[in-house]
Design an enzyme around this catalytic site. Structure first.
Site, mmCIF file in Angstrom:
data_model
loop_
_atom_site.group_PDB
_atom_site.id
_atom_site.type_symbol
_atom_site.label_atom_id
_atom_site.label_comp_id
_atom_site.label_asym_id
_atom_site.label_seq_id
_atom_site.Cartn_x
_atom_site.Cartn_y
_atom_site.Cartn_z
ATOM 1 N N LYS A 59 0.899 -1.005 -0.011
ATOM 2 C CA LYS A 59 -0.094 0.106 0.012
ATOM 3 C C LYS A 59 0.961 1.288 0.068
ATOM 4 O O LYS A 59 2.209 1.167 0.513
ATOM 5 C CB LYS A 59 -0.764 -0.082 1.331
ATOM 6 N N SER A 134 -9.722 1.654 2.976
ATOM 7 C CA SER A 134 -8.980 2.215 2.184
ATOM 8 C C SER A 134 -7.687 1.606 1.526
ATOM 9 O O SER A 134 -7.094 2.117 0.594
ATOM 10 C CB SER A 134 -8.176 3.403 3.359
ATOM 11 N N SER A 158 -10.091 -0.920 7.271
ATOM 12 C CA SER A 158 -9.734 -0.713 5.908
ATOM 13 C C SER A 158 -9.071 -1.998 5.192
ATOM 14 O O SER A 158 -8.762 -1.843 3.842
ATOM 15 C CB SER A 158 -8.554 0.439 5.846
HETATM 16 N N1 GLN Z 1 -13.639 3.272 6.486
HETATM 17 C C1 GLN Z 1 -12.822 3.910 7.722
HETATM 18 C C2 GLN Z 1 -12.814 5.473 7.341
HETATM 19 O O1 GLN Z 1 -13.368 5.760 6.513
HETATM 20 C C3 GLN Z 1 -11.759 2.992 8.030
HETATM 21 C C4 GLN Z 1 -10.402 3.643 7.529
HETATM 22 C C5 GLN Z 1 -9.207 2.775 7.724
HETATM 23 O O2 GLN Z 1 -9.354 1.535 8.117
HETATM 24 N N2 GLN Z 1 -8.295 3.511 7.472
HETATM 25 O O3 GLN Z 1 -11.718 6.122 8.035
#
Ligand code: GLN
Length: 470
Positions: A59, A134, A158
């Site tokens: 990532k 993400s 994420s």
């Molecule tokens: N969906 C969550 C957010 O919008 C999770 C993000 C994450 O785990 N980095 O922040």
């Protein structure tokens, strides 16, 4: 599958992966940067590491020395990693070849794959749908078959949510199990390194490589890393599986519930005991607001150094303040700006008690209840999402509905508590995958993997690959 793999031709394996990712790029848009692989291939040839020659993807919030690391935000578009993250080093020592850095929702903020400065990431099962986020690009490239292992990060869900949307395994181990040194932070009390594979065995092996104490990350654990793969045992008899009843009650989609119920029945036939457990519903509805306050406050503090002066892109101004304002305005997308406003508001002296401190207290209550819930069982399970991946055009989520507040956001309990949590595919609805989430007690990754393997035998959803039509 790469657990117990024999490598005959490292060069070919890596070049095939690279070619596949390149071919898919116009369709998936999963990659921020492709890497030069020649030196790494040579190094892999003489490596005796557990993953010698395995092509993988990181990532783009994982630092790589001398290589662009953008966090998928414009303000870091020209940022070159000054050092390797600890996991980058560990992976290299294990012999991997990093072929690409993958797109994310900017700085890890978002759950859709639509907030990256390089554009939308597409789901390989249906290019009109989201890959989730993400860790969008990493998830898409494992699901599409380009690679069989990719690194993500998980602050709310994420890794575990995209894994559900693209039909692969997504693991977030216990807080402190994997070093976070050299990962661009989002919210430090919630951030975890996570990863994707296409089988539970691979997931067990991957943790052996990634886990372990790192003196450069004081939150990393001294606990010994177990031999997760050789200890793996998919026998479900004698296991007690708790079902999080609140999530089931919040899901309206019949097909999701059918697939889930069917799997649970099979678990019972395989000898597992099943218990439906219900947490305080009102308390559980606070997951999302509590997450927003804590995550955005921490993110605002963590990212105050992205000011156009020290790192990355600079947008000129007549004063230092103007330069910073211009750089941040241009360097962050609207969603990030919104989150920094929420964070700054919660951090303001006059609001701290009412917002940040209160959210931290409610987090404690949630964790206490979650801990009590898990005390009665070996693992806690529920569908990882109420439905399959949404269309990229779908903006209809009713954010105040129980479906949204609970079924789409309860997995953040794994971040509030730090408990190990993973998603595996449980089936498909109209050809689109959907996953089940499994959470275990702290540092009981082995129990989590064992149950996951037992379930993988029952679902038959192993090594699923979406052929991207190109
Ligand atoms: N969906 C969550 C957010 O919008 C999770 C993000 C994450 O785990 N980095 O922040």
């Amino acid at each position: 599958m790469f657990a117990n793999r024999k490598t005959e031709n490292i060069e070919k394996e890596v070049m095939d992966a690279l070619q596949s990712a390149r071919r898919q790029q116009p369709y998936l848009n999963a990659v921020v940067s492709f890497l030069d692989v020649e030196d790494a291939i040579e190094a892999a040839k003489s490596s005796s590491g557990k993953l010698a020659g395995l092509p993988i993807v990181l990532k783009d919030n994982v630092l790589t020395k001398g290589i662009r690391t953008t966090g998928s935000v414009a303000i870091l578009d020209n940022y070159i990693g000054a050092y390797d993250a600890t996991i980058t080093t560990k992976l290299k020592e294990a012999g991997v070849v990093i072929i690409a850095k993958s797109a994310l929702d900017g700085l890890g903020m978002g759950g859709t794959g639509t907030n990256s400065h390089t554009g939308l990431v597409h789901n390989p099962y249906d290019l009109n749908r989201m890959a989730g986020g993400s860790s969008s690009g990493s998830a898409a490239l494992v699901a599409s078959g380009a690679v069989s292992f990719a690194i993500g990060s998980d602050t709310g869900d994420s890794v575990r949510k995209p894994a559900s949307f693209v039909g692969i395994v997504g693991v977030k181990p216990t807080y402190g199990r994997i070093s976070r040194y050299g990962i661009i932070p989002y919210a430090s009390s919630l951030d975890h390194v996570g990863y994707f594979t296409r089988s539970v065995e691979d997931a067990a092996l991957a943790l052996e490589v990634l886990a372990g104490r790192d003196d450069k990350d004081m939150t990393s654990s001294f606990r010994e890393v177990e031999s997760y793969l050789s200890n793996l045992n998919g026998d479900l008899s004698g296991k007690t599986i708790g079902i999080l009843g609140n999530v089931i009650d919040s899901i309206k989609n019949k097909e999701t519930l059918e697939i889930f119920d069917h799997l649970i029945e099979k678990c019972v036939t395989a000898g597992a005991k099943v218990k439906v457990i219900t947490m305080d519903h009102k308390l559980l509805q606070t997951c999302l607001p509590v997450y927003y306050i804590i995550a955005n406050s921490e993110a605002t503090a963590n990212h105050s150094n992205l000011d156009g002066v020290r790192f990355g892109m600079q947008e000129w101004g007549d004063s230092l303040e103007e330069l910073m304002t211009n750089s941040r305005t241009k360097g962050f997308n609207f969603l990030l700006q919104k989150r920094f406003v929420i964070g700054s508001y919660s951090l303001a002296d006059e609001n701290q008690d009412l917002l940040l401190r209160k959210a931290q207290k409610v987090r404690r209550l949630l964790v206490e209840e979650f801990k009590n819930t898990l005390a009665e069982v070996d693992v806690l399970v529920a569908p990882a999402s109420s439905d399959v991946a949404p269309l990229l055009t779908d903006k209809s989520a009713d954010q105040l509905s129980a479906r949204y507040l609970i079924a789409e956001n309860y997995m953040v309990l794994g971040n509030f508590s730090g408990y190990p949590s993973m998603t595996i595919p449980m089936g498909k609805i109209n050809g689109l995958p959907i996953g089940i989430n499994i959470t275990a007690k702290p540092f009981e990754e082995q129990v989590m993997f064992d149950v996951a393997l037992g379930m993988e035998h029952l679902t038959g959803c192993k090594n699923m690959v979406a052929e991207v039509i190109v």
